[in-house]
Design an enzyme around this catalytic site. Sequence first.
Site, short mmCIF file in Angstrom:
data_model
loop_
_atom_site.label_atom_id
_atom_site.label_comp_id
_atom_site.label_asym_id
_atom_site.label_seq_id
_atom_site.Cartn_x
_atom_site.Cartn_y
_atom_site.Cartn_z
N ARG A 197 -5.16 13.22 20.01
CA ARG A 197 -5.35 12.80 21.40
C ARG A 197 -4.23 13.25 22.35
O ARG A 197 -4.35 13.13 23.56
CB ARG A 197 -5.51 11.27 21.47
CG ARG A 197 -6.91 10.82 21.10
CD ARG A 197 -6.99 9.32 20.98
NE ARG A 197 -6.37 8.84 19.73
CZ ARG A 197 -6.12 7.55 19.47
NH1 ARG A 197 -6.38 6.63 20.37
NH2 ARG A 197 -5.60 7.20 18.32
N THR A 227 -3.29 5.69 5.51
CA THR A 227 -1.92 5.14 5.52
C THR A 227 -1.45 4.76 4.11
O THR A 227 -0.26 4.88 3.80
CB THR A 227 -1.84 3.92 6.45
OG1 THR A 227 -2.92 3.03 6.16
CG2 THR A 227 -1.94 4.31 7.91
C1 UD1 Z 1 -3.27 1.47 11.39
C2 UD1 Z 1 -3.62 0.22 10.60
C3 UD1 Z 1 -4.15 -0.85 11.57
C4 UD1 Z 1 -3.12 -1.13 12.64
C5 UD1 Z 1 -2.70 0.18 13.34
C6 UD1 Z 1 -1.55 -0.09 14.24
C7 UD1 Z 1 -4.38 0.99 8.43
C8 UD1 Z 1 -5.53 1.22 7.55
N1 UD1 Z 1 -4.62 0.53 9.64
O1 UD1 Z 1 -4.48 1.96 11.93
O2 UD1 Z 1 -4.43 -2.02 10.87
O3 UD1 Z 1 -3.61 -2.04 13.57
O4 UD1 Z 1 -2.30 1.16 12.38
O5 UD1 Z 1 -1.25 1.06 15.00
O6 UD1 Z 1 -3.26 1.22 8.01
N2 UD1 Z 1 -0.52 8.47 8.92
C9 UD1 Z 1 -0.06 9.34 7.96
N3 UD1 Z 1 -0.90 9.78 7.01
C10 UD1 Z 1 -2.19 9.40 6.95
C11 UD1 Z 1 -2.67 8.51 7.92
C12 UD1 Z 1 -1.80 8.05 8.89
O7 UD1 Z 1 1.11 9.71 7.96
O8 UD1 Z 1 -2.89 9.85 6.04
C13 UD1 Z 1 0.41 7.99 9.93
C14 UD1 Z 1 0.00 8.43 11.32
O9 UD1 Z 1 0.58 9.68 11.64
C15 UD1 Z 1 0.54 7.31 12.18
C16 UD1 Z 1 0.46 6.08 11.28
O10 UD1 Z 1 0.37 6.58 9.96
O11 UD1 Z 1 1.89 7.51 12.54
C17 UD1 Z 1 -0.75 5.19 11.57
O12 UD1 Z 1 -1.93 5.92 11.33
P1 UD1 Z 1 -3.22 5.78 12.21
O13 UD1 Z 1 -4.24 6.72 11.74
O14 UD1 Z 1 -2.85 5.84 13.65
O15 UD1 Z 1 -3.68 4.31 11.82
P2 UD1 Z 1 -4.69 3.43 12.58
O16 UD1 Z 1 -6.07 3.84 12.24
O17 UD1 Z 1 -4.34 3.36 14.02
CA CA Z 2 -2.83 4.61 15.52
#
Ligand code: UD1
Ligand code: CA
Length: 459
Positions: free
Chosen positions: A16, A81
């Site tokens: 985004r 995550t």
């Molecule tokens: C996550 C939480 C959600 C919370 C939110 C807060 C989970 C399943 N959900 O959702 O409950 O309310 O954060 O912002 O954890 N990332 C990685 N590798 C991955 C996936 C993500 O490094 O494979 C990192 C992203 O770059 C980011 C962070 O983890 O910095 C959060 O990931 P994101 O995909 O934004 O999680 P949300 O779906 O927003």
């Molecule tokens: Ca997020």
Amino acid sequence: MNNLAAIILAAGKGTRMKSELVKVMHPLAGLPLVAWPVKTARETGAASIVLVVGHQAEKVRDYFAGETDILFACQEEQLGTGHAVASARQSLAGFSGRVLILCGDVPLIKAETIRAMLHHHQQQDAVVTVLTASLPQPFGYGRIIKDQDGRVERIVEEKDAAEGERLITEINSGIYCVESGFLFSAIATLKNDNAQGEYYLTDIIKSAATAGLTCVSFPVGEPVEVMGVNDRLQLAEAGMVIRTRINEAWMLAGTTIIDPAATYIDQGVRVGRDTTIQPNVHISGDTVIGNDCRIEPAVVIRNCRVGNNVTIKTGSVMTDAIIHDDVAIGPMAHLRPGTELKEHVKIGNFVETKKIIMGKGSKASHLTYLGDATIGANVNIGCGTITCNYDGVKKHRTIIEDDVFVGSDVQFVAPVTIGRNSLIAAGTTVTKDVPPDSLAIARAPQLNKEGWKLKKKSD
Ligand code: UD1
Ligand code: CA
């Protein structure tokens, strides 16, 4: 607060942001986004910090090169995550203690909040503590589901939530404290049978609760602390919050800031007492500004040392310069890298300097270019003076010794040395060294033709 490690999740691309640059490297008040949670982890006492990187991992690694408390875990494919935390496991092999989990795109979280959360974790004898916030508009966040004793039972993602669950306003910030032994065993059992087909870190809470282990929430005081940066609107919003914090700290330390909403002081800059900063000033990089300085509107300062009682007038731009006490600069001066101005120097309007040292009390008050020069003390540089430092191939130095007076419109064709106490007549092009105590003059003699009249067209 011993035995604390941190994992910072920063592998995502940040779609985004609509950017060629990975989200966590976007600058925010002088640091890339991801450096903010790193700073918080350090301030909280984390001895090692694992950065989970994926998209443009090299850029993140390069930025932190040489910072020995930071370890990198590469997550090639972003499968959620939970998968991200699993990628960090190798880096923390042999570690036993509490693991603080932070997000690379949540920059506003304060160390004092994390410390309070860690304290709560210890007091509650919890295996997982999740930092939460109550939001009137909880859309998009994971919701906190609690049992009748107020313990956290599980977290449900927006996309997986039942209608009733979506009404819950306590949300998961994505920041946690987890006991390491439990964390890595629970991570190994995660499944991706959910709406997004991802390995959710949040599912470790259900496994803990099922096993009868304690999971608690810790509510953040100010919801803005857990604001995530997902697009450029939120980047600007986070910038405003951080700048407010920085400006407030300097004001409380004794700096006058006329309009804090329009003053841009980056993280890492230092400003002294009784210095006044007018609106629309940008100060960045490794900059230190002394006491009793006056910085007028629209001044840009990068990587400079500025002494005490220095005046920097409107529209001046300074980069990699050293300014000693009692100097006056501008308006509209351009000090380029390698400029050093000793005490009581005056640089006036439309003066450009580069790689010069200017001695005590010397002045260049108007319209001048001084590059690759060593200028002594009490030298007067007249209006329109130019150091001709470049012959198209090489740069050459101009040396002007103490107490020299340079008249207006003088060119120094470098390399050239002007001995002390000499006078260079206005309009002179200096091509040879000038001995001390001499007058140098090089002008075409003026010819006056008396009785001369312009011929009229009609004649
Ligand atoms: C996550 C939480 C959600 C919370 C939110 C807060 C989970 C399943 N959900 O959702 O409950 O309310 O954060 O912002 O954890 N990332 C990685 N590798 C991955 C996936 C993500 O490094 O494979 C990192 C992203 O770059 C980011 C962070 O983890 O910095 C959060 O990931 P994101 O995909 O934004 O999680 P949300 O779906 O927003
Ligand atoms: Ca997020």
